[in-house]
Design an enzyme around this catalytic site. Structure first.
Site, short mmCIF file in Angstrom:
data_model
loop_
_atom_site.label_atom_id
_atom_site.label_comp_id
_atom_site.label_asym_id
_atom_site.label_seq_id
_atom_site.Cartn_x
_atom_site.Cartn_y
_atom_site.Cartn_z
N LYS A 1 52.66 -36.32 33.86
CA LYS A 1 52.04 -35.13 34.44
C LYS A 1 51.65 -35.36 35.91
O LYS A 1 51.92 -34.51 36.77
CB LYS A 1 50.80 -34.71 33.64
CG LYS A 1 51.05 -34.53 32.15
CD LYS A 1 49.79 -34.04 31.43
CE LYS A 1 48.64 -35.02 31.45
NZ LYS A 1 48.83 -36.22 30.60
N ARG B 1 41.68 -30.25 27.53
CA ARG B 1 42.02 -31.28 26.55
C ARG B 1 41.46 -30.97 25.18
O ARG B 1 41.69 -31.74 24.24
CB ARG B 1 41.43 -32.60 27.02
CG ARG B 1 42.41 -33.59 27.62
CD ARG B 1 41.57 -34.76 28.12
NE ARG B 1 42.26 -35.99 28.26
CZ ARG B 1 42.84 -36.42 29.38
NH1 ARG B 1 42.89 -35.65 30.43
NH2 ARG B 1 43.37 -37.62 29.42
N ARG C 1 51.89 -49.74 34.08
CA ARG C 1 51.48 -48.94 35.24
C ARG C 1 50.48 -49.70 36.12
O ARG C 1 49.56 -50.33 35.61
CB ARG C 1 50.84 -47.64 34.74
CG ARG C 1 50.36 -46.74 35.87
CD ARG C 1 50.10 -45.34 35.39
NE ARG C 1 48.87 -45.20 34.63
CZ ARG C 1 48.44 -44.04 34.14
NH1 ARG C 1 49.16 -42.95 34.31
NH2 ARG C 1 47.32 -43.97 33.47
N ARG D 1 44.74 -50.09 35.79
CA ARG D 1 43.58 -49.26 35.47
C ARG D 1 42.88 -49.86 34.26
O ARG D 1 43.54 -50.32 33.33
CB ARG D 1 44.07 -47.84 35.13
CG ARG D 1 43.46 -46.78 36.00
CD ARG D 1 44.15 -45.46 35.81
NE ARG D 1 43.81 -44.82 34.53
CZ ARG D 1 44.25 -43.62 34.18
NH1 ARG D 1 45.04 -42.94 34.99
NH2 ARG D 1 43.90 -43.10 33.02
N ARG E 1 43.50 -43.64 23.31
CA ARG E 1 43.72 -42.40 24.07
C ARG E 1 44.79 -41.56 23.38
O ARG E 1 44.69 -40.32 23.35
CB ARG E 1 44.13 -42.72 25.51
CG ARG E 1 42.94 -43.11 26.37
CD ARG E 1 43.33 -43.98 27.56
NE ARG E 1 44.22 -43.33 28.50
CZ ARG E 1 45.05 -44.00 29.31
NH1 ARG E 1 45.11 -45.31 29.28
NH2 ARG E 1 45.81 -43.34 30.15
#
Ligand code: ADP
Ligand code: ZN
Length: 210
Positions: free
Chosen positions: A13, A88, A127, A157, A168
């Site tokens: 996204k 969400r 990532r 992260r 998540r």
């Protein structure tokens, strides 16, 4: 355009939001980015959100909705907006509808990024974000030690560790995935294949707006 980007964490996204923003000049509103900025700046909101974010849980709806309401008041939203990571929950989606109705500007489309959980896990564990310029790099496709743009150090992260990623995903499947049907029933849901190349996906998106 007034659009929601919907899909699991790591579905792409944020990457598409960059391309869409550049092409159409609309505001990119990422609640995750806003929360991380608040964390970094040590604001009260950031402190409130921290423990939820660390575990991969959702930050309470009222905190998020308040933040979005303030964001919509900024002038860049007049050219349309891309919502990335919001709504969400069904409660957030309801609140969004009410806000937009009040401003007399309903959503055009909700774009769903379809992707498998295991692809997400592999993407997100690889990532990295540049500590200097913020560029996001994926070690699946880039094998350097430092940022390709500025040479900065690449950092992971905090919530991109496998256990938190799995959490998540579970939260997404339980609390966010019901929005797929919710928006489909309203007739504004469009689906795309989140595993395709960045450029191909962007072409799919452009085709939705012609
Ligand atoms: P990702 O989509 O990669 O999981 P985000 O950057 O969108 O990551 O969000 C990071 C974290 O911020 C989430 O795990 C959650 O704790 C919090 N968050 C972001 N957006 C929302 C939202 N709309 N509602 C509740 N929590 C949110
Ligand atoms: Zn960099």
């Amino acid at each position: 355009m007034r659009t929601v980007l919907l899909g699991a964490p790591g579905a792409g996204k944020g990457t598409q939001a960059e391309d869409i923003k550049q092409h159409y000049g609309c505001a990119h509103i990422s609640t995750g980015d806003m929360l991380r900025e608040n964390l970094k700046a040590g604001t009260e909101l950031g402190n409130k959100a921290k423990s939820y974010m660390d575990s991969g849980a959702l930050v309470p709806d009222d905190v998020i909705i308040g933040m979005i309401e303030e964001r919509f008041a900024l002038p860049d939203c007049v050219n349309g907006f891309l919502l990335d990571g919001f709504p969400r929950t069904v409660l957030q989606a309801d609140a969004l509808d009410m806000l937009l109705n009040k401003m007399n500007c309903p959503l055009d489309v909700v774009i769903l990024f379809d992707i498998d959980d295991e692809v997400v896990v592999s993407r997100l564990t690889n990532r990295r974000t540049c500590s200097k310029c913020g560029k996001i790099t994926n070690l699946l496709y880039y094998h350097g030690e430092n940022c390709a743009d500025c040479g900065g150090i690449l950092l992971q992260r905090d919530d991109d560790r496998e256990q938190v990623i799995r959490n998540r995903l579970a939260v997404y499947n339980e609390q966010t995935a019901p929005l797929i049907e919710w928006y489909d029933k309203k007739g504004i849901l469009r689906r795309l294949d989140g595993t395709r190349d960045r450029k191909d996906i962007f072409n799919d998106i452009k085709a939705m707006f012609t």
